[in-house]
Every structure is written in structure tokens, then in C-alpha cells.
Enzyme design. Structure first.
Site, PDB file in Angstrom:
ATOM      1  N   ASN A   1       0.866  -1.261   0.051  1.00  0.00           N
ATOM      2  CA  ASN A   1      -0.207   0.115   0.064  1.00  0.00           C
ATOM      3  C   ASN A   1       0.982   1.246  -0.158  1.00  0.00           C
ATOM      4  O   ASN A   1       2.067   1.295   0.595  1.00  0.00           O
ATOM      5  CB  ASN A   1      -0.988   0.060   1.104  1.00  0.00           C
ATOM      6  CG  ASN A   1      -0.504  -0.380   2.453  1.00  0.00           C
ATOM      7  OD1 ASN A   1       0.530  -0.803   2.955  1.00  0.00           O
ATOM      8  ND2 ASN A   1      -1.020   0.577   3.409  1.00  0.00           N
TER       9      ASN A   1
ATOM     10  N   CYS B   1      -3.919   0.642  -2.898  1.00  0.00           N
ATOM     11  CA  CYS B   1      -3.786  -0.585  -2.128  1.00  0.00           C
ATOM     12  C   CYS B   1      -2.721  -1.574  -2.665  1.00  0.00           C
ATOM     13  O   CYS B   1      -2.517  -1.368  -3.741  1.00  0.00           O
ATOM     14  CB  CYS B   1      -5.100  -1.221  -1.954  1.00  0.00           C
ATOM     15  SG  CYS B   1      -6.431  -0.444  -1.215  1.00  0.00           S
TER      16      CYS B   1
ATOM     17  N   GLU C   1      -2.824  -4.625  -3.216  1.00  0.00           N
ATOM     18  CA  GLU C   1      -3.409  -5.494  -4.322  1.00  0.00           C
ATOM     19  C   GLU C   1      -3.272  -4.842  -5.772  1.00  0.00           C
ATOM     20  O   GLU C   1      -2.777  -5.449  -6.823  1.00  0.00           O
ATOM     21  CB  GLU C   1      -4.702  -6.169  -3.918  1.00  0.00           C
ATOM     22  CG  GLU C   1      -4.787  -6.753  -2.578  1.00  0.00           C
ATOM     23  CD  GLU C   1      -5.169  -6.187  -1.516  1.00  0.00           C
ATOM     24  OE1 GLU C   1      -5.758  -6.534  -0.666  1.00  0.00           O
ATOM     25  OE2 GLU C   1      -4.784  -4.764  -1.368  1.00  0.00           O
TER      26      GLU C   1
ATOM     27  N   CYS D   1     -10.255  -5.075  -0.029  1.00  0.00           N
ATOM     28  CA  CYS D   1     -11.414  -4.094  -0.093  1.00  0.00           C
ATOM     29  C   CYS D   1     -12.063  -4.323  -1.466  1.00  0.00           C
ATOM     30  O   CYS D   1     -11.707  -4.966  -2.324  1.00  0.00           O
ATOM     31  CB  CYS D   1     -10.922  -2.692   0.200  1.00  0.00           C
ATOM     32  SG  CYS D   1      -9.903  -1.974  -1.324  1.00  0.00           S
TER      33      CYS D   1
ATOM     34  N   CYS E   1     -10.251  -3.340  -4.802  1.00  0.00           N
ATOM     35  CA  CYS E   1      -9.485  -4.197  -5.076  1.00  0.00           C
ATOM     36  C   CYS E   1     -10.123  -5.463  -5.636  1.00  0.00           C
ATOM     37  O   CYS E   1      -9.539  -5.920  -6.564  1.00  0.00           O
ATOM     38  CB  CYS E   1      -8.422  -4.576  -3.959  1.00  0.00           C
ATOM     39  SG  CYS E   1      -7.370  -3.278  -3.397  1.00  0.00           S
TER      40      CYS E   1
END
EC number: 3.5.4.5
Length: 160
Positions: A62, A73, A75, A112, A115
Site C-alpha cells: 500500500n 492498495c 493488491e 477491499c 481491489c
């Protein structure tokens, strides 16, 4: 009116050592990425590592910004990097791990919503599932066989 039930199947591992060696390696890379996260505001570090069909591993973490929500983020950092640098490769697996500076995170933390949507786009683009492993700093590791297990009734290009 009719009611429908949506169910997902997941696997839960008590320790990293229960996982295959190639997934242990992926989690280790996610942990390494996590420690390099730029998280001065949330103090919540997230690391991600994904494996491509060639065996290459792409890491992300992140990246926060004082001008919220300008950060990104872990990911999405990883998946966008893979898409930019290895556009013809398939993503086969993704590992995610977190660490908070204020307390130990002992439960698995899933991606999240943003993502999940971004990962779903790549899964649909490549026409094959992305297996996801996610965990806290310690504790159980959860495995889902596909992004769509985390995003049932997801939005995609067929609606456009």
C-alpha cells in the site's frame, strides 16, 4: 418474491507451513512487500505478491498519500504492475498479508471492495481464476479459488 442464497467455498489453513512450498514462497514475498509499505497515516501495512503463469512473482504494497484518496492498495499496485510489465501473462495466485503498528492482527483480512473489482477485471480478462490467499500478521490463512468467490454478483463489461 423468491429468496436465493449465495454461498462461497473457502479453505482455512492454521499455519503457513500447511501450504504448498510455492504458496509459502508467495506469502513470504507478500510479507517482504508489506514491510516496505508506505503507510504513515494509517500505520496499517499491506503486502501483496502474485505469481504469473511464467512463475515470475510481482510484489506490491500500500502507498498512502496525505491527499486522500490518492493512495493505492497493495493488491492494485501488484496487479497493475503485472498488467503493465507482463501484459500477456496470466495471474495464477495472489497472497495478501497485513500488519498494524498499533496491535497484532491475528485474523485474515480480505481485499477491499475496490481491489476485488480490479482483481475481478483481470480474472475476466484472462478467462481463468486467480486463487487468493489472505491472512493477518499471524493466524489463519484463508484460500479462495477465484476472485468471484469474494465478489458475487460482480460488475463487468457485459453490462456496458
Amino acid at each position: 418474491m423468491k429468496k436465493q442464497k449465495i454461498e462461497i467455498q473457502l479453505e482455512v489453513f492454521e499455519t503457513v507451513s500447511e501450504l504448498p512450498k510455492n504458496i509459502q514462497e508467495l506469502i513470504n514475498k507478500a510479507q517482504q512487500a508489506r514491510e516496505n509499505a508506505y503507510a504513515p497515516y494509517s500505520r496499517f501495512k499491506v503486502g501483496a505478491a502474485l505469481r504469473l503463469s511464467s512463475g515470475k512473482i510481482v510484489m506490491g504494497n500500500n502507498q498512502e498519500n496525505a491527499a486522500f484518496p490518492s493512495g493505492l492498495c497493495a493488491e492494485r499496485v501488484a496487479v497493475f504492475s503485472a498488467g503493465a510489465n507482463f501484459p500477456n501473462e496470466t495471474i495464477t495466485a495472489l497472497a495478501i498479508t497485513v500488519r498494524a503498528e498499533s496491535h497484532e492482527v491475528a485474523e485474515a483480512i480480505a481485499p477491499c471492495g475496490a481491489c476485488r473489482q480490479s482483481l475481478a477485471e483481470y480474472e475476466q480478462k484472462q478467462k481463468s481464476p486467480i486463487t487468493i490467499y489472505f491472512m493477518g500478521e499471524t493466524g489463519e490463512i484463508i484460500k479462495v479459488a477465484s476472485v468471484m468467490d469474494l465478489l458475487p454478483l460482480g460488475f463487468d463489461a457485459k453490462y456496458l
